[in-house]
Scaffold this motif. Structure first.
Motif, PDB file in Angstrom:
ATOM      1  N   PRO A   7      31.425  71.773  84.925  1.00  0.00           N
ATOM      2  CA  PRO A   7      30.858  70.548  84.818  1.00  0.00           C
ATOM      3  C   PRO A   7      29.506  70.541  84.021  1.00  0.00           C
ATOM      4  CG  PRO A   7      30.303  71.713  86.696  1.00  0.00           C
ATOM      5  CD  PRO A   7      31.299  72.510  85.950  1.00  0.00           C
ATOM      6  N   SER A   8      29.218  69.414  83.329  1.00  0.00           N
ATOM      7  CA  SER A   8      27.900  69.257  82.667  1.00  0.00           C
ATOM      8  C   SER A   8      26.882  68.568  83.044  1.00  0.00           C
ATOM      9  CB  SER A   8      28.433  68.500  81.347  1.00  0.00           C
ATOM     10  OG  SER A   8      28.696  67.065  81.771  1.00  0.00           O
ATOM     11  N   GLN A   9      26.677  68.461  84.458  1.00  0.00           N
ATOM     12  CA  GLN A   9      25.974  67.615  85.061  1.00  0.00           C
ATOM     13  C   GLN A   9      25.532  66.043  84.609  1.00  0.00           C
ATOM     14  OE1 GLN A   9      26.364  69.922  87.317  1.00  0.00           O
ATOM     15  NE2 GLN A   9      24.496  69.108  88.226  1.00  0.00           N
ATOM     16  N   PHE A  10      26.770  65.697  84.085  1.00  0.00           N
ATOM     17  CA  PHE A  10      27.016  64.300  83.556  1.00  0.00           C
ATOM     18  C   PHE A  10      25.729  64.153  82.388  1.00  0.00           C
ATOM     19  CE2 PHE A  10      28.764  63.802  87.812  1.00  0.00           C
ATOM     20  CZ  PHE A  10      29.911  63.059  87.382  1.00  0.00           C
ATOM     21  N   GLU A  11      25.875  65.094  81.588  1.00  0.00           N
ATOM     22  CA  GLU A  11      25.014  65.180  80.453  1.00  0.00           C
ATOM     23  C   GLU A  11      25.397  63.919  79.329  1.00  0.00           C
ATOM     24  OE1 GLU A  11      23.653  69.819  79.963  1.00  0.00           O
ATOM     25  OE2 GLU A  11      25.279  68.875  78.801  1.00  0.00           O
ATOM     26  N   ASN A  12      24.650  63.083  78.975  1.00  0.00           N
ATOM     27  CA  ASN A  12      24.599  62.183  77.896  1.00  0.00           C
ATOM     28  C   ASN A  12      24.106  62.684  76.371  1.00  0.00           C
ATOM     29  OD1 ASN A  12      24.739  59.674  76.309  1.00  0.00           O
ATOM     30  ND2 ASN A  12      23.939  58.496  78.182  1.00  0.00           N
ATOM     31  N   GLY A  13      22.828  62.091  76.097  1.00  0.00           N
ATOM     32  CA  GLY A  13      22.591  62.369  74.609  1.00  0.00           C
ATOM     33  C   GLY A  13      22.343  64.014  74.359  1.00  0.00           C
ATOM     34  N   GLY A  32      17.393  75.841  66.958  1.00  0.00           N
ATOM     35  CA  GLY A  32      19.042  75.623  66.835  1.00  0.00           C
ATOM     36  C   GLY A  32      19.601  75.524  68.107  1.00  0.00           C
ATOM     37  N   ARG A  33      18.714  75.576  69.248  1.00  0.00           N
ATOM     38  CA  ARG A  33      18.989  75.537  70.541  1.00  0.00           C
ATOM     39  C   ARG A  33      19.566  74.079  71.148  1.00  0.00           C
ATOM     40  NH1 ARG A  33      14.042  78.750  72.914  1.00  0.00           N
ATOM     41  NH2 ARG A  33      13.002  77.085  71.726  1.00  0.00           N
ATOM     42  N   LEU A  34      20.436  73.730  71.809  1.00  0.00           N
ATOM     43  CA  LEU A  34      21.082  72.815  72.278  1.00  0.00           C
ATOM     44  C   LEU A  34      20.239  72.115  73.429  1.00  0.00           C
ATOM     45  CD1 LEU A  34      23.274  70.505  72.315  1.00  0.00           C
ATOM     46  CD2 LEU A  34      24.261  71.896  74.281  1.00  0.00           C
ATOM     47  N   VAL A  35      19.606  70.759  73.195  1.00  0.00           N
ATOM     48  CA  VAL A  35      18.831  70.155  74.190  1.00  0.00           C
ATOM     49  C   VAL A  35      19.286  69.061  74.643  1.00  0.00           C
ATOM     50  CG1 VAL A  35      16.576  68.908  74.464  1.00  0.00           C
ATOM     51  CG2 VAL A  35      16.629  71.067  72.831  1.00  0.00           C
ATOM     52  N   SER A  36      19.384  68.674  75.927  1.00  0.00           N
ATOM     53  CA  SER A  36      20.523  67.876  76.433  1.00  0.00           C
ATOM     54  C   SER A  36      19.737  66.979  77.377  1.00  0.00           C
ATOM     55  CB  SER A  36      21.545  68.631  77.214  1.00  0.00           C
ATOM     56  OG  SER A  36      22.241  69.415  76.298  1.00  0.00           O
ATOM     57  N   CYS A  37      20.268  65.800  77.634  1.00  0.00           N
ATOM     58  CA  CYS A  37      19.845  64.756  78.693  1.00  0.00           C
ATOM     59  C   CYS A  37      20.726  64.801  79.860  1.00  0.00           C
ATOM     60  CB  CYS A  37      19.855  63.248  78.085  1.00  0.00           C
ATOM     61  SG  CYS A  37      18.747  63.205  76.707  1.00  0.00           S
ATOM     62  N   SER A  38      20.420  65.172  81.048  1.00  0.00           N
ATOM     63  CA  SER A  38      21.362  65.332  82.306  1.00  0.00           C
ATOM     64  C   SER A  38      21.001  64.160  83.041  1.00  0.00           C
ATOM     65  CB  SER A  38      20.948  66.490  83.055  1.00  0.00           C
ATOM     66  OG  SER A  38      21.889  66.468  84.136  1.00  0.00           O
ATOM     67  N   HIS A  39      22.018  63.490  83.350  1.00  0.00           N
ATOM     68  CA  HIS A  39      21.868  62.180  84.160  1.00  0.00           C
ATOM     69  C   HIS A  39      22.013  62.808  85.567  1.00  0.00           C
ATOM     70  CE1 HIS A  39      24.033  58.703  81.743  1.00  0.00           C
ATOM     71  NE2 HIS A  39      22.947  59.367  81.491  1.00  0.00           N
ATOM     72  N   ARG A  40      22.804  63.715  86.249  1.00  0.00           N
ATOM     73  CA  ARG A  40      22.719  64.105  87.514  1.00  0.00           C
ATOM     74  C   ARG A  40      21.359  64.987  87.753  1.00  0.00           C
ATOM     75  NH1 ARG A  40      26.936  65.652  91.032  1.00  0.00           N
ATOM     76  NH2 ARG A  40      27.832  63.585  90.313  1.00  0.00           N
ATOM     77  N   ASP A  41      21.099  65.781  86.993  1.00  0.00           N
ATOM     78  CA  ASP A  41      19.734  66.473  87.381  1.00  0.00           C
ATOM     79  C   ASP A  41      18.490  65.925  86.931  1.00  0.00           C
ATOM     80  OD1 ASP A  41      21.307  68.758  88.451  1.00  0.00           O
ATOM     81  OD2 ASP A  41      21.317  69.828  86.474  1.00  0.00           O
TER      82      ASP A  41
END
Length: 301
Positions: free
Chosen positions: A69-75, A82-91
């Motif tokens: 699962p991705s914790q409902f990541e969006n953007g 170079g690291r991935l930065v993500s927006c988590s809806h669930r968290d």
């Protein structure tokens, strides 16, 4: 000119390629979002939000699951390392995927209260992280799960050291997609309004960036029709490429609509990538598309 295009200003003729087809790279997803290009790995990551996973596309291997699962990541975006930065809806926070694959929570509270559901994120050249925080991901069970909203919708800035979170814009009801102009003098933020409101105010807003960390002179830049803007990105000449109800709209820095790339589904987000960053990757409803252009996206990182 191909039927895939609509030209409103002759400048758009130089940005598109009549012999470049619109290609579907994959379908069968719930709602695609958050495309980010990894030039060093020659791959695209994007979110399948309702199905709680992040997907990977490569030209040699097609589409596969990157994280589930991705914790409902969006953007998503990448930082200066170079690291991935993500927006988590669930968290309800901003995370960073380290180079060893571990995930670090960077911000999930402000003044002791939980964030809503971070939606889109960009990283400035100084390493600061800017993100929108509407309540869309906690309003329904479809893209994260219903939860209690603790803070108003806001645009935040996380300082380069990742220690201080500050409010940079609180004059939007539903801040959504965002991107900097190539010189980082302007931050564009999409206002999609209150969810489920049939008369929601929807437009792209522009702010002047002052002292590298503050926003001033917020104003309406452009209103996308039909539908509304969601994700946005800039090319190297400062044109804004926006999602829309009928495809992708290309908008000049003065707010003039230059042309459209027509798609059969509502577009949610897009980014430049591929060779020379002239390939446009488009998240549209349940599918992922691509089309080659004669423009190059802002090279970052």
């Amino acid at each position: 000119m191909s039927n895939d295009y609509e030209v409103y200003d002759e400048r758009f003729n130089g940005y598109v390629l009549p012999n470049a087809p619109l290609v579907c790279l994959g379908d069968g997803f719930g709602w695609t979002e958050g495309p980010v290009w990894f030039a060093d790995l020659q791959c695209l990551l994007f979110s399948d939000v309702p199905n709680n996973r992040v997907m990977r596309w490569t030209s040699s291997g097609g589409v596969s699951v990157f994280r589930e699962p991705s914790q409902f990541e969006n953007g998503h975006t990448r930082d200066r390392q170079g690291r991935l930065v993500s927006c988590s809806h669930r968290d309800r926070g901003i995370t960073r995927t380290e180079l060893d694959g571990t995930v670090t929570m960077l911000a999930d509270r402000f003044d002791g209260r939980r964030l809503n559901s971070p939606n889109d994120v960009v990283v400035k050249s100084d390493g600061s992280i800017w993100f929108s925080d509407p309540p869309y991901g906690i309003n329904t069970d479809y893209e994260g799960g219903k939860q209690i909203q603790e803070r108003p919708a806001t645009v935040y800035r996380l300082d380069p050291a990742g220690r201080e979170l500050s409010i940079v814009a609180d004059d939007l009801v539903g801040p959504n997609g965002l991107c900097f102009s190539p010189d980082e003098a302007v931050l564009y933020v999409v206002e999609t309004g209150r969810q489920f409101d049939p008369k929601a105010t929807q437009y792209i807003r522009a702010y002047d960036v002052e002292a590298g960390s503050q926003l001033r002179n917020g104003r309406v830049f452009h209103s996308v029709k039909p539908g509304n803007a969601d994700g946005i990105c800039c090319d190297q000449d400062g044109n804004l490429w926006s999602s829309a109800g009928d495809g992708v709209h290309c908008i000049a820095p003065d707010g003039t609509l230059l042309g459209k790339i027509k798609l059969p589904f509502t577009v949610s987000n897009l980014t430049f990538g591929g060779r020379n960053r002239s390939q446009l990757f488009i998240c549209a409803s349940h599918a992922l598309f691509t089309i080659s252009t004669n423009q190059r996206g802002v090279v970052f990182p």
